[in-house]
Write an enzyme that holds these catalytic residues in place. Structure first.
Site, mmCIF file in Angstrom:
data_model
loop_
_atom_site.group_PDB
_atom_site.id
_atom_site.type_symbol
_atom_site.label_atom_id
_atom_site.label_comp_id
_atom_site.label_asym_id
_atom_site.label_seq_id
_atom_site.Cartn_x
_atom_site.Cartn_y
_atom_site.Cartn_z
ATOM 1 N N ARG A 164 75.289 50.771 59.185
ATOM 2 C CA ARG A 164 74.926 52.186 59.312
ATOM 3 C C ARG A 164 75.944 52.949 60.150
ATOM 4 N NH1 ARG A 164 72.695 49.980 56.101
ATOM 5 N NH2 ARG A 164 70.487 49.776 55.650
ATOM 6 N N SER A 238 63.835 55.800 57.652
ATOM 7 C CA SER A 238 63.933 54.831 58.758
ATOM 8 C C SER A 238 64.486 55.518 60.004
ATOM 9 C CB SER A 238 64.845 53.666 58.372
ATOM 10 O OG SER A 238 64.332 52.996 57.243
ATOM 11 N N GLU A 334 68.604 55.386 64.153
ATOM 12 C CA GLU A 334 69.422 55.607 62.960
ATOM 13 C C GLU A 334 69.551 57.103 62.705
ATOM 14 O OE1 GLU A 334 69.291 54.565 58.182
ATOM 15 O OE2 GLU A 334 68.518 53.101 59.606
#
Length: 346
Positions: A164, A238, A334
């Site tokens: 990520r 998320s 995130e």
């Protein structure tokens, strides 16, 4: 290019947070990017680059020029044997791009179906799901350097993909505006169905030899059964990254928590589902005021309506603290926190 003043960003972020931007404009071309940069420089304003608004959390009004990236267009650049390079404007909705590839019998991104956001944000975040990450199909991208207005092409070696992560979230954060991304796709299909419930759902759908489209349909079904639709309840998907720990630490935790799942991540590390950690600290389905944790997927924080960004931020910090205290693992966000400190100053 039209520049608007004092615009609410509620409709431009999937959390549905109602904050205002001092100035706002929609970017539909490379030329618009250059014009917007010039305006911001002349007005001595910082800028914020906004894609689909699906991975951001606003915590305050913005004394800035917000650039909503709406550059469209999908084109086939080149084909050699079964390999096809497909280019897409940074403002193309990611799932629309996936559907386009499937309609043209191109495989490689079917596992990334229904991920919210835009094409331009995909390489920045190195989006991933169900065993596939963007870096596996990334060819190159084109971006404008904000300080000079010069265009540059970035290839995989330049982007420095991580979990990520990319160079655009680290060393080059706030230095470039992506306007086009090129992908390596294929006319032949190598299914990746080992992750999660994909194989089980495909069997339920009677797909013994699944096509790329079959896999996409299975993943859409799985995601829709677990994840709330931002059209009905504010969320950014998320909220936390799945933490990666050493095998040694994992084995110690596994001794105390036998049900703790883990997936190999290189020769000496294990990736832990953050959802397990959150659920096992009692947060699944919990509501605090107008915000809370989703009752089916604890990795998702939600705005039940009227919640503020600072409410969601405070909730996330409480979760981080509880997980740290119980498991000794720090959950990294995130979702990108957006406030005055995260703006790009020219």
């Amino acid at each position: 290019m039209k520049i608007q003043e004092n615009i609410s960003l509620k409709a431009y972020n999937t959390f549905g947070i109602d904050v205002k931007a001092k100035f706002f404009t929609e970017i539909r071309s490379k030329e618009d990017v250059l014009e917007a940069i010039t305006f911001a420089k002349n007005a001595e304003l910082p800028i914020l680059i906004l894609g689909g608004g699906s991975n951001v959390l606003f915590t305050s009004d913005l004394e800035a020029l917000v650039l909503k990236i709406n550059i469209e267009g999908i084109d086939q650049i080149k084909q050699v044997n079964n390999k096809v390079i497909l280019a897409a404007g940074a403002g193309v909705i990611w799932h629309d791009f996936v559907l386009y590839s499937l309609e043209h019998n191109l495989a490689g991104i079917e596992n990334l179906s229904l991920i919210p956001g835009t094409v331009g944000a995909a390489p920045m975040q190195n989006i991933g799901a169900y065993g596939v990450e963007i870096k596996a199909v990334f060819h190159s991208l084109e971006a404008i350097e904000i300080s000079s207005g010069i265009s540059k092409t970035f290839f995989p070696k330049d982007v420095n993909f991580g979990y990520r992560e990319s160079v655009f979230k680290k060393d080059l954060k706030g230095k470039y505006i992506i306007y086009k991304v090129n992908f390596n796709l294929s006319t032949s299909h190598e299914p990746n169905i080992s992750y999660g419930d994909i194989q089980k759902v495909l069997e339920e759908m009677n797909h013994a030899s699944p096509t790329a489209k079959n896999i996409s349909e299975a993943i859409i079904s799985i995601r829709q059964s677990k994840l709330p639709d931002p059209k009905f309840i504010g969320n950014a998907g998320s909220f936390f990254k799945n933490p990666i720990i050493t095998t040694e630490i994992y084995n110690e935790l596994k001794h105390t928590y036998p049900a703790l799942p883990g997936y190999p991540n290189g020769p000496s590390h294990i990736k832990i589902p953050a959802a397990f950690l959150i659920e096992n600290t009692g947060w699944k389905g919990k509501k605090i005021g107008k915000v809370g944790v989703h009752d089916k997927q604890p990795l998702v924080l939600v705005n039940h309506g009227g919640g503020k960004g600072k409410d969601i931020l405070e909730l996330s910090q409480k979760i981080q603290l509880d997980v740290q205290n119980k498991f000794g693992i720090f959950l990294e966000r995130e979702v990108n926190l957006i406030n005055d400190k995260s703006l790009i100053h020219l």
